[in-house]
Enzyme design. Structure first.
Site, PDB file in Angstrom:
ATOM      1  N   ASP A 160      -4.491   3.859  -2.318  1.00  0.00           N
ATOM      2  CA  ASP A 160      -5.601   4.291  -1.460  1.00  0.00           C
ATOM      3  C   ASP A 160      -6.005   5.718  -1.789  1.00  0.00           C
ATOM      4  OD1 ASP A 160      -5.997   2.063   0.493  1.00  0.00           O
ATOM      5  OD2 ASP A 160      -3.868   2.432   0.852  1.00  0.00           O
ATOM      6  N   GLY A 168      -8.767   4.459   6.745  1.00  0.00           N
ATOM      7  CA  GLY A 168      -8.375   5.861   6.874  1.00  0.00           C
ATOM      8  C   GLY A 168      -6.894   6.081   7.119  1.00  0.00           C
ATOM      9  N   PHE A 169      -6.281   5.160   7.843  1.00  0.00           N
ATOM     10  CA  PHE A 169      -4.879   5.388   8.213  1.00  0.00           C
ATOM     11  C   PHE A 169      -4.075   4.096   8.149  1.00  0.00           C
ATOM     12  CE2 PHE A 169      -7.474   8.583  10.217  1.00  0.00           C
ATOM     13  CZ  PHE A 169      -6.770   9.753   9.960  1.00  0.00           C
ATOM     14  N   GLY A 170      -2.806   4.237   7.804  1.00  0.00           N
ATOM     15  CA  GLY A 170      -1.884   3.114   7.892  1.00  0.00           C
ATOM     16  C   GLY A 170      -1.423   2.947   9.333  1.00  0.00           C
ATOM     17  N   HIS A 221      -8.144   1.415  -4.240  1.00  0.00           N
ATOM     18  CA  HIS A 221      -9.101   1.277  -3.133  1.00  0.00           C
ATOM     19  C   HIS A 221      -9.724   2.650  -2.909  1.00  0.00           C
ATOM     20  CE1 HIS A 221      -9.501   0.363   1.507  1.00  0.00           C
ATOM     21  NE2 HIS A 221     -10.667   0.518   0.914  1.00  0.00           N
ATOM     22  N   MET A 228     -11.748   5.065  -1.061  1.00  0.00           N
ATOM     23  CA  MET A 228     -12.385   5.405   0.222  1.00  0.00           C
ATOM     24  C   MET A 228     -13.020   6.780   0.063  1.00  0.00           C
ATOM     25  SD  MET A 228      -9.546   3.834   2.782  1.00  0.00           S
ATOM     26  CE  MET A 228      -8.307   3.783   1.495  1.00  0.00           C
ATOM     27  N   SER A 270       0.832  -1.200   0.000  1.00  0.00           N
ATOM     28  CA  SER A 270       0.000   0.000   0.000  1.00  0.00           C
ATOM     29  C   SER A 270       0.865   1.248   0.000  1.00  0.00           C
ATOM     30  CB  SER A 270      -0.908   0.023   1.230  1.00  0.00           C
ATOM     31  OG  SER A 270      -1.426   1.328   1.385  1.00  0.00           O
ATOM     32  N   HIS A 286      -1.146  -1.337  -4.272  1.00  0.00           N
ATOM     33  CA  HIS A 286      -2.437  -0.932  -3.713  1.00  0.00           C
ATOM     34  C   HIS A 286      -2.425   0.594  -3.535  1.00  0.00           C
ATOM     35  CE1 HIS A 286      -6.063  -1.659  -1.228  1.00  0.00           C
ATOM     36  NE2 HIS A 286      -5.592  -0.724  -0.416  1.00  0.00           N
ATOM     37  N   GLY A 346       1.112  -1.954   4.114  1.00  0.00           N
ATOM     38  CA  GLY A 346       1.714  -0.635   3.948  1.00  0.00           C
ATOM     39  C   GLY A 346       2.945  -0.498   4.812  1.00  0.00           C
ATOM     40  N   MET A 349      -8.597   8.697  -0.920  1.00  0.00           N
ATOM     41  CA  MET A 349      -9.480   9.103   0.184  1.00  0.00           C
ATOM     42  C   MET A 349     -10.011  10.506  -0.047  1.00  0.00           C
ATOM     43  SD  MET A 349      -7.083   8.094   3.358  1.00  0.00           S
ATOM     44  CE  MET A 349      -6.464   6.425   3.590  1.00  0.00           C
ATOM     45  N   GLY A 376      -3.096  -3.569   9.057  1.00  0.00           N
ATOM     46  CA  GLY A 376      -2.419  -4.208  10.188  1.00  0.00           C
ATOM     47  C   GLY A 376      -1.796  -5.557   9.883  1.00  0.00           C
ATOM     48  N   MET A 428     -11.803  -5.191   5.257  1.00  0.00           N
ATOM     49  CA  MET A 428     -10.977  -4.278   6.046  1.00  0.00           C
ATOM     50  C   MET A 428     -10.721  -4.900   7.421  1.00  0.00           C
ATOM     51  SD  MET A 428     -10.206  -1.790   4.115  1.00  0.00           S
ATOM     52  CE  MET A 428      -9.228  -0.969   5.385  1.00  0.00           C
TER      53      MET A 428
HETATM   54  C1  DX5 Z   1      -6.136   2.113   5.380  1.00  0.00           C
HETATM   55  C2  DX5 Z   1      -5.721   1.733   3.979  1.00  0.00           C
HETATM   56  C3  DX5 Z   1      -4.626   0.745   3.951  1.00  0.00           C
HETATM   57  C4  DX5 Z   1      -3.368   1.137   4.680  1.00  0.00           C
HETATM   58  C5  DX5 Z   1      -2.836  -0.112   5.318  1.00  0.00           C
HETATM   59  O1  DX5 Z   1      -7.383   2.650   5.375  1.00  0.00           O
HETATM   60  O2  DX5 Z   1      -6.808   1.200   3.259  1.00  0.00           O
HETATM   61  O3  DX5 Z   1      -4.356   0.280   2.641  1.00  0.00           O
HETATM   62  O4  DX5 Z   1      -2.372   1.718   3.889  1.00  0.00           O
HETATM   63  O5  DX5 Z   1      -1.723   0.209   6.071  1.00  0.00           O
HETATM   64  P1  DX5 Z   1      -1.034  -0.794   7.087  1.00  0.00           P
HETATM   65  O6  DX5 Z   1      -0.593  -1.984   6.309  1.00  0.00           O
HETATM   66  O7  DX5 Z   1       0.093   0.020   7.622  1.00  0.00           O
HETATM   67  O8  DX5 Z   1      -2.051  -1.155   8.139  1.00  0.00           O
HETATM   68 ZN    ZN Z   2      -6.408   0.216   1.310  1.00  0.00          ZN
END
Ligand code: DX5
Ligand code: ZN
Length: 214
Positions: A34, A142-144, A66, A68, A7, A32, A193, A36, A173, A137
């Protein structure tokens, strides 16, 4: 077949070209991406111009987008023309998921449908035969860098029971120490990610690929 999809949310944006080339040559041919909007999720990432740049850097990669975003098909043509291969929308973000799935297919893209951690798997039943991939999910989007929610495992198995041959992608995660469980539950597309872009990218990708048998 298992797929690793790093990601880009966790990439070093100042060295995007270098790091994209590194993940790709280490063995990850799917990226991937993202997108948003600050409404569907409480964060803003980037949009089609950045996607276009990624496509220029990696002409042969699979770009797994993806969305969002509320009413994501508003951006379907723009995202396709910027170079997307897969277009995944959130069930929760669409007024007409079945209609949207049809539009994505007609636009010539692979279709994905995603559900957030609290959305019941059963909402996928009328859609699952019409999509190429389901994105489960395993964190609130929203966040890595968030922690994997273990309830995702039974949700993956439940989707796998409904349809044996759909790609099941899991996002949020995932690290080297829990990816086996995710695959064991029935997933075959792994988004990572932080676990890919923090530290030594080549080593991280190679370690994932080894576990995934890629
Ligand atoms: C979060 C994104 C993910 C994110 C995953 O909303 O959709 O793709 O980048 O990050 P990690 O792998 O750090 O949890
Ligand atoms: Zn994603």
């Amino acid at each position: 077949m298992n797929i690793l999809a790093p990601s880009m949310l966790s990439i070093d944006f100042g060295n995007m070209e270098r790091d994209l080339n590194e993940v790709y040559s280490a063995g990850a041919n799917t990226i991937h991406v993202d997108i948003m909007d600050g409404y569907f999720v409480p964060n803003i990432s980037f949009g089609p111009p950045v996607l276009k740049h990624v496509r220029r850097i990696l002409p042969d990669a699979v770009l797994d987008v993806h969305m969002m975003v509320i009413e994501p098909v508003r951006y379907l043509e723009m995202v396709r023309d910027a170079g997307a291969d897969n277009f995944t929308i959130h069930f929760e973000a669409s007024k007409d998921p079945e209609g949207d799935v049809k539009k994505i297919r007609e636009a010539g893209l692979k279709v994905g449908i995603s559900i957030k951690p609290n959305t019941p798997v059963s909402v996928l039943e009328p859609l699952i035969d019409k999509v190429d991939q389901v994105l489960i999910m395993s964190v609130e989007p929203g966040f890595g860098g968030q922690t994997f929610m273990p309830q995702a495992l039974e949700r993956i198995s439940a989707v796998r029971k409904i349809r044996g041959d759909v790609d099941i992608e899991v996002d949020g995660g995932i690290y080297l120490d829990n990816v086996k469980e995710v695959i064991g539950a029935g997933a075959n597309m792994i988004v990572a990610g932080s676990a890919v872009f923090n530290g030594n990218i080549t080593e991280n990708v190679k370690n994932f690929c080894e576990i995934l048998g890629i």
